[in-house]
Design a protein around this motif. Sequence first.
Motif, PDB file in Angstrom:
ATOM      1  N   TRP A  18       0.871  -1.177   0.000  1.00 49.77           N
ATOM      2  CA  TRP A  18       0.000   0.000   0.000  1.00 49.77           C
ATOM      3  C   TRP A  18       0.904   1.222   0.000  1.00 49.77           C
ATOM      4  N   VAL A  21       1.797   3.598   2.998  1.00 39.64           N
ATOM      5  CA  VAL A  21       1.182   3.116   4.244  1.00 39.64           C
ATOM      6  C   VAL A  21       1.922   1.844   4.700  1.00 39.64           C
ATOM      7  N   SER A  23       1.864  -1.425   6.341  1.00 39.22           N
ATOM      8  CA  SER A  23       0.646  -2.221   6.535  1.00 39.22           C
ATOM      9  C   SER A  23       0.937  -3.676   6.887  1.00 39.22           C
ATOM     10  N   ASP A  70       0.337   1.305  10.118  1.00 37.56           N
ATOM     11  CA  ASP A  70      -0.713   2.313   9.876  1.00 37.56           C
ATOM     12  C   ASP A  70      -2.003   1.712   9.339  1.00 37.56           C
ATOM     13  N   GLY A  71      -1.899   0.550   8.700  1.00 40.68           N
ATOM     14  CA  GLY A  71      -3.094   0.041   8.047  1.00 40.68           C
ATOM     15  C   GLY A  71      -3.090  -1.458   7.864  1.00 40.68           C
ATOM     16  N   LYS A  94     -10.809  -0.549  11.958  1.00 39.36           N
ATOM     17  CA  LYS A  94     -11.060   0.903  12.008  1.00 39.36           C
ATOM     18  C   LYS A  94     -11.162   1.378  13.451  1.00 39.36           C
ATOM     19  N   LEU A  98      -6.809   1.999  12.683  1.00 42.45           N
ATOM     20  CA  LEU A  98      -6.011   1.599  11.523  1.00 42.45           C
ATOM     21  C   LEU A  98      -6.742   1.918  10.219  1.00 42.45           C
ATOM     22  N   LYS A  99      -5.976   2.251   9.198  1.00 38.28           N
ATOM     23  CA  LYS A  99      -6.563   2.406   7.868  1.00 38.28           C
ATOM     24  C   LYS A  99      -6.845   1.019   7.292  1.00 38.28           C
ATOM     25  N   THR A 100      -7.776   0.957   6.346  1.00 39.96           N
ATOM     26  CA  THR A 100      -8.083  -0.343   5.729  1.00 39.96           C
ATOM     27  C   THR A 100      -8.083  -0.230   4.203  1.00 39.96           C
ATOM     28  N   LYS A 101      -7.609  -1.292   3.603  1.00 38.66           N
ATOM     29  CA  LYS A 101      -7.632  -1.403   2.137  1.00 38.66           C
ATOM     30  C   LYS A 101      -8.132  -2.789   1.782  1.00 38.66           C
ATOM     31  N   ASP A 122     -10.387   2.756   3.259  1.00 31.61           N
ATOM     32  CA  ASP A 122      -9.636   3.929   2.808  1.00 31.61           C
ATOM     33  C   ASP A 122      -9.126   3.778   1.380  1.00 31.61           C
ATOM     34  N   GLU A 123      -8.961   2.539   0.958  1.00 33.07           N
ATOM     35  CA  GLU A 123      -8.512   2.310  -0.414  1.00 33.07           C
ATOM     36  C   GLU A 123      -9.077   0.989  -0.925  1.00 33.07           C
TER      37      GLU A 123
END
Length: 231
Positions: A18, A21, A23, A70-71, A94, A98-101, A122-123
């Motif tokens: 990512w 990020v 991850s 971060d994610g 979340k 944490l960010k999520t993809k 987030d992505e």
Amino acid sequence: MNILKNIKGFYELSLMEWKGVVSSIIFLGGCNFRCIYCHNYDMAFNPKDIPSKDLDDILNNLDNRKGWVDGVVISGGEPTIYGEELIDFLLIFKKRGLKTKIYTNGYNYDVIEKIVDKKIVDEISMDIKHIPGKYEEIIKVKLPELEDRILASINILKRAKINKEFRLTAVKGVHSLEDIKKISELISPEKIILQNVTNDCVRDAYKELITPFTDEEIKCFEKKIEVDHGY
Ligand code: SF4
């Protein structure tokens, strides 16, 4: 289906998965497609043969590395086959800040729409397999409303105010320059990310169907798409 029994892999740390990020990656077993070039076919087609990971262990691991990671990237397999369960699953991360993809093949547009609307992703990275009408050359299964559902996902993602990417794994003899141009138009103004296929980790039955393009051919495609769309 039970998403928690289908956590089939966990990579603690990736700097590549990512962009920008740091991850961790979670792999969910099971997929509704049978792509000729699938590199994760055991996870996608025979998840029962792979031992499951414990969610609590993964959460402990993430908690121990709080501030470093971060994610979380949810890969597979195909995460959206879990429907509403995927929503609760994403919320777990979340809620930890944490960010999520997610990676998706785009068939379950309704799930994609829900997670976008709920702002819990987030992505999203969507694989485009082919132009409408030729999908089955790659995915090797017949699914109802296939092309309509793929187009719906493309449109949802084009409108979504999140990071998104569209990827095409190009296969010589299956995708032509005209196909790639059409796909590029379909996702415009987003830009297609072209990946050259490799046949070293695919099922034996499909090895002969898979011929990579040369690097020069891929570069040439990228240039032509750029020229056609004025990037
Ligand atoms: S959509 Fe992805 S995981 Fe599913 S079969 Fe195709 S390449 Fe494999």
